[in-house]
Design a protein around this motif. Structure first.
Motif, short mmCIF file in Angstrom:
data_model
loop_
_atom_site.label_atom_id
_atom_site.label_comp_id
_atom_site.label_asym_id
_atom_site.label_seq_id
_atom_site.Cartn_x
_atom_site.Cartn_y
_atom_site.Cartn_z
N GLU A 206 -27.85 -2.90 35.86
CA GLU A 206 -28.17 -1.68 35.25
C GLU A 206 -27.64 -0.44 36.00
OE1 GLU A 206 -32.08 0.83 34.56
OE2 GLU A 206 -32.03 -1.02 33.73
N LEU A 207 -26.70 0.12 35.53
CA LEU A 207 -25.93 1.35 36.06
C LEU A 207 -26.42 2.58 35.45
CD1 LEU A 207 -22.35 -0.32 35.71
CD2 LEU A 207 -23.77 -0.08 37.69
N SER A 208 -26.01 3.68 36.45
CA SER A 208 -26.54 5.11 35.71
C SER A 208 -25.19 5.47 34.81
CB SER A 208 -26.58 6.07 36.86
OG SER A 208 -25.33 6.22 37.60
N ASN A 238 -31.03 -1.42 30.06
CA ASN A 238 -32.38 -1.72 29.24
C ASN A 238 -32.79 -0.39 28.75
OD1 ASN A 238 -33.01 -4.56 29.92
ND2 ASN A 238 -33.41 -3.77 31.69
N GLY A 239 -33.09 -0.48 27.53
CA GLY A 239 -33.70 0.69 26.65
C GLY A 239 -32.78 1.89 26.59
N ASP A 240 -33.35 2.92 26.96
CA ASP A 240 -32.51 4.06 26.83
C ASP A 240 -31.34 4.22 27.67
OD1 ASP A 240 -34.41 5.34 25.36
OD2 ASP A 240 -35.32 6.41 26.64
N ASN A 244 -27.76 4.92 25.88
CA ASN A 244 -26.60 6.00 26.27
C ASN A 244 -25.38 5.45 26.80
OD1 ASN A 244 -28.72 7.95 25.86
ND2 ASN A 244 -29.40 7.89 27.53
N ALA A 245 -25.49 4.15 27.46
CA ALA A 245 -24.30 3.69 27.87
C ALA A 245 -23.45 3.27 26.51
CB ALA A 245 -24.64 2.23 28.91
N LEU A 246 -24.04 2.52 25.65
CA LEU A 246 -23.28 2.04 24.62
C LEU A 246 -22.56 3.21 23.92
CD1 LEU A 246 -25.11 -0.84 23.07
CD2 LEU A 246 -23.22 -0.90 24.72
#
Length: 297
Positions: A206-208, A238-240, A244-246
């Motif tokens: 998980e990255l920012s 995960n989740g939001d 947002n990443a995609l």
């Protein structure tokens, strides 16, 4: 064409080493029975015994362990027990001709991505992106080790996990890549990843959003996104965070109009589906299918 290592047979011996931080021996003991269940014997490298202080002191032990496993005629495959940090420090000390002369299964992920890229460039050998022995392995992840016993194709579709097509189309190309941070780490070095006409795998813990934005922009400026012919996106959160990443990744990749599919459980996910790197694959973003040629002969 990359050299495919020979497949394993029951009764073979494999080597277990730690090239990316020290291992918790309790974690190793939980997973090491996997090899005996598959009918294999195993040898533990000296790096398995190194503690945190030892890893800060010496890189030579890592290189010696790897070279010894490659040269050992009994060892048919090499498995990285850890995936934490530091593998890139030995990349310029490895004798890559040894692996070309003695092509063997090399298995690991995450921090080991740097070595996957280096080996494919300088040894021309297919390697395997799969879970390390320091992680708790679910049954589906364990099953993927059995691809090493016979040359068969792997089909990853939505029967394994839900997938999301970001950019349509279908393409065939060599499959490369792995951990996003380690891919970016190769830039500007003699091991810089070559994405030209290849299908690029990108995954990470998980990255920012800021980190993902910075690293994708780095890849864009280096011409690595333009050069690739397709993209396979593993889990990035995960989740939001992932949603947002995609959305951000789609913004970066849309201008290139290359087939792109996301949400593969390859890398930092459960399960962690082990797959070969350096083989040709077909990525069909319309059917949401990723088809691999065998990684062993």
């Amino acid at each position: 064409m990359k050299i495919r290592p020979k497949h394993l047979n029951k009764g073979d011996t494999v080597g277990i080493i730690a090239l990316s931080g020290p291992i918790n021996l309790e974690s190793l003991q939980r997973n090491i029975s996997l090899f005996t269940d598959m009918g294999l014997h195993y040898k533990l490298g000296k790096t398995i015994e190194l503690n945190e202080h030892d890893f800060e002191e010496t890189d030579e032990a890592w290189v010696h362990d790897l070279h010894q496993m490659i040269e050992d005629p009994e060892v048919k495959g090499i498995f990285c027990a850890t995936d934490r940090y530091g593998a890139a420090k030995i990349a310029d000390k490895i004798d890559y001709s040894l692996l070309t002369e003695h092509p063997k299964i090399f298995w690991g992920f995450s921090d080991i991505t740097f070595l996957h890229i280096a080996i494919q460039q300088y040894s021309n050998v297919v390697t395997f992106h799969g879970p390390s022995l320091s992680k708790e392995l679910d049954e589906q992840s364990k099953k993927m080790f059995y691809q090493l016993f016979s040359p068969f194709e792997i089909y990853y579709d939505e029967t394994i996990s839900p997938l999301e097509s970001l950019i349509p189309g279908s393409v065939r190309g060599e499959f490369i890549g792995g951990n996003l941070r380690r891919i970016v780490d190769t830039l500007g070095t003699k091991f810089e990843i070559d994405t030209r006409d290849k299908i690029l795998l990108i995954e990470d813990e998980e990255l920012s959003i800021e980190e993902i934005d910075r690293m994708f922009n780095h890849l864009r400026l280096a011409g690595k996104l333009k050069g690739a012919c397709g993209f396979v996106i593993g889990r990035l959160g995960n989740g939001d965070v992932e949603e947002n990443a995609l959305s951000l990744i789609k913004e970066y990749l849309l201008p290139y109009k290359k087939p792109t599919v996301a949400r593969f459980n390859i890398g930092h996910s459960t399960p962690n589906i082990g797959i070969p790197l350096g083989v040709d694959v077909i990525l069909d973003a319309d059917e949401k299918l990723l088809r691999f040629l065998p990684g062993v002969e």
